[in-house]
Scaffold this active site. Structure first.
Site, PDB file in Angstrom:
ATOM      1  N   GLU A  33      17.965  14.102   1.537  1.00 35.47           N
ATOM      2  CA  GLU A  33      17.675  14.585   2.890  1.00 35.47           C
ATOM      3  C   GLU A  33      18.918  15.219   3.492  1.00 35.47           C
ATOM      4  O   GLU A  33      20.011  14.666   3.382  1.00 35.47           O
ATOM      5  CB  GLU A  33      17.242  13.434   3.829  1.00 35.47           C
ATOM      6  CG  GLU A  33      15.876  12.862   3.579  1.00 35.47           C
ATOM      7  CD  GLU A  33      15.541  11.748   4.568  1.00 35.47           C
ATOM      8  OE1 GLU A  33      16.211  11.641   5.622  1.00 35.47           O
ATOM      9  OE2 GLU A  33      14.605  10.978   4.282  1.00 35.47           O
ATOM     10  N   GLU A  46      16.395   4.245   2.399  1.00 35.33           N
ATOM     11  CA  GLU A  46      17.480   3.652   3.200  1.00 35.33           C
ATOM     12  C   GLU A  46      17.260   2.150   3.384  1.00 35.33           C
ATOM     13  O   GLU A  46      17.486   1.581   4.459  1.00 35.33           O
ATOM     14  CB  GLU A  46      17.619   4.378   4.535  1.00 35.33           C
ATOM     15  CG  GLU A  46      17.906   5.871   4.367  1.00 35.33           C
ATOM     16  CD  GLU A  46      18.277   6.579   5.668  1.00 35.33           C
ATOM     17  OE1 GLU A  46      18.194   5.947   6.744  1.00 35.33           O
ATOM     18  OE2 GLU A  46      18.666   7.756   5.599  1.00 35.33           O
TER      19      GLU A  46
END
Length: 445
Positions: free
Chosen positions: A263, A116
């Site tokens: 995820e 991220e």
């Protein structure tokens, strides 16, 4: 000749397995009582887990995974991007140290470069694609570039206007990174790694996004979400998020990159601000997610492609900083005891703690204590439930409170009654669950 033939057959099996959709697990290590790496790997094998993702390239875990057929994504931590993105030599030595040293005994399938990065460390964004290109050059030099993919996990927030999916697009302020990134993924046959959490979509849009849609629960047609531009029907939030990624890529003229969900998950415990972080919701989400992947039904936009998913996460990371939910995403505690038992029958041998459609009866939350006590007295008396284990000094006496004792007694009565309809009511203070109270309630509360 026989040896080379069996080796070829093994390689073909591996390729076929790599093309099938799968469910893997993220393994974070902020755990106070984590098993040693060899025990973690033995646990993975016992649970029939075939794919894992690490947040680094832990040498002890990579050694322990050797010759197991468990496939692993290794990661470049965000704090190493600067060095790797600035130097081809550093990138090449990273590949030698963390990939060449273990492959093929340890089946490394991909490298996740950062995590991220665009949203959590935007200052490193300009280095992201150079780091990926440098690492790829290292793989080419080692002749591993066709076996091992490289990508970077992105947060869902890089996509704006995610619903309806057909109107989605990547945040244009990120174009200087997204355009070359997608070109690289397309050129190398690598996936777009996305961290997608219906939990957060639900929490941020309560009243708009129903809980049932977030948990993959069966919906009546009127409750399905419809994209007004494509008329595609969405029965769950995750599919809508995956298609939002496909439409966002299409807007940049990229149509040959698949989405890999690096995820997804649901927390089993939270503070007062996160009332939907419960064991039952986590159980429901992850159990239904696993079934959804193994059903191979794809997404409404791409029914022919089922995204593989890595569940966040295998172990509760009890050392994580608040909020409470941060430490409670795992299916297991660090010592391998289950936080809850999944409900994934029909998914082959995957996860040995499958409850195979077993249901249980427990006391509901937040009901009047006197009503619970009355129901408990009835279950242990006229109902003839087996209440011996909740007597003082016995195995399930602790914690000594009416809710836990009632759950034990209610379930005893329910099982003795053959889980018959109406045998889990007790005047409205009980409910049916897939969480085994004897293995969860008394062991872990």
């Amino acid at each position: 000749l026989a040896v080379s033939s069996s080796a070829a057959q093994f390689n073909n099996e591996l390729k076929q397995q790599d093309n099938d959709p799968f469910v893997g697990f993220n393994i974070g290590t902020d755990v106070s009582n984590l098993l040693p790496p060899a025990n973690v790997v033995a646990f993975l094998q016992a649970q029939k887990v075939t794919h894992v993702r690490l947040y680094d390239a832990n040498p002890e875990i990579l050694k322990a995974l050797a010759k197991t057929k468990i496939r692993v994504i290794i990661s470049v931590p965000n704090n190493q991007l600067l060095a790797i993105g600035s130097s081809n030599t550093t990138a090449a030595s990273w590949i030698d140290r963390n990939v060449v040293a273990y492959y093929p005994q340890t089946l490394i399938t991909a490298i996740a470069v950062g995590d991220e990065v665009l949203t959590t460390v935007p200052s490193s964004a300009p280095l992201l694609v150079p780091a990926i290109e440098s690492l790829y050059s290292g793989l080419v030099a080692a002749n591993l570039h066709t076996q091992i993919k490289i990508s970077t996990p992105l947060a869902a927030s890089v996509i704006l206007d995610p619903f309806p999916p057909s109107q989605s697009f990547f945040n244009q302020s990120l174009s200087s990174v997204m355009v070359p990134l997608l070109k690289f993924l397309s050129r190398t046959g690598s996936p777009l790694m996305m961290n997608l959490y219906p939990y957060y979509v639900f929490m941020q849009n309560k009243g708009v996004v129903p809980l049932d849609n977030s948990l993959f629960k069966p919906l009546t047609p009127t409750k399905e979400m419809v994209d007004p531009n494509t008329l595609l029907h969405y029965t769950n939030v995750l599919d809508a998020m995956i298609d939002a990624a496909y439409f966002s890529m299409k807007n940049l003229n990229v149509t040959d990159v698949v989405v890999l969900v690096t995820e997804s998950g649901w927390p089993s415990k939270g503070d007062s601000k996160e009332p939907y972080a419960t064991v039952d919701n986590a159980d429901t989400y992850n159990s239904n997610l696993i079934k959804h992947v193994f059903d191979r039904s794809g997404s409404p936009l791409h029914p022919e492609v089922t995204s593989s998913v890595y569940i966040y996460e295998l172990f509760n990371e009890d050392l994580r900083a608040p909020p409470v939910s941060e430490a409670n995403w795992g299916l297991f505690h660090g010592n391998s005891t289950p936080v809850y038992l999944l409900h994934v029958s029909g998914s082959g041998t995957f996860l040995a703690n499958d409850t195979t459609n077993q249901t249980y009866c427990v006391a509901m939350d937040e009901v009047d204590g006197k009503m619970l006590q009355t129901a408990l007295d009835w279950a242990c008396g006229p109902g003839r439930a087996n209440c011996s284990e909740i007597q003082p000094g016995e195995t399930c006496y602790q914690p000594n409170n009416v809710k836990n004792h009632a759950s034990y007694a209610f379930d005893s009565y329910y099982q003795k009654s053959g889980r018959a309809s109406g045998s889990c009511d007790f005047k409205g203070v009980a409910m049916i669950t897939t969480t085994d109270p004897s293995k969860y309630f008394f062991l872990l509360v």
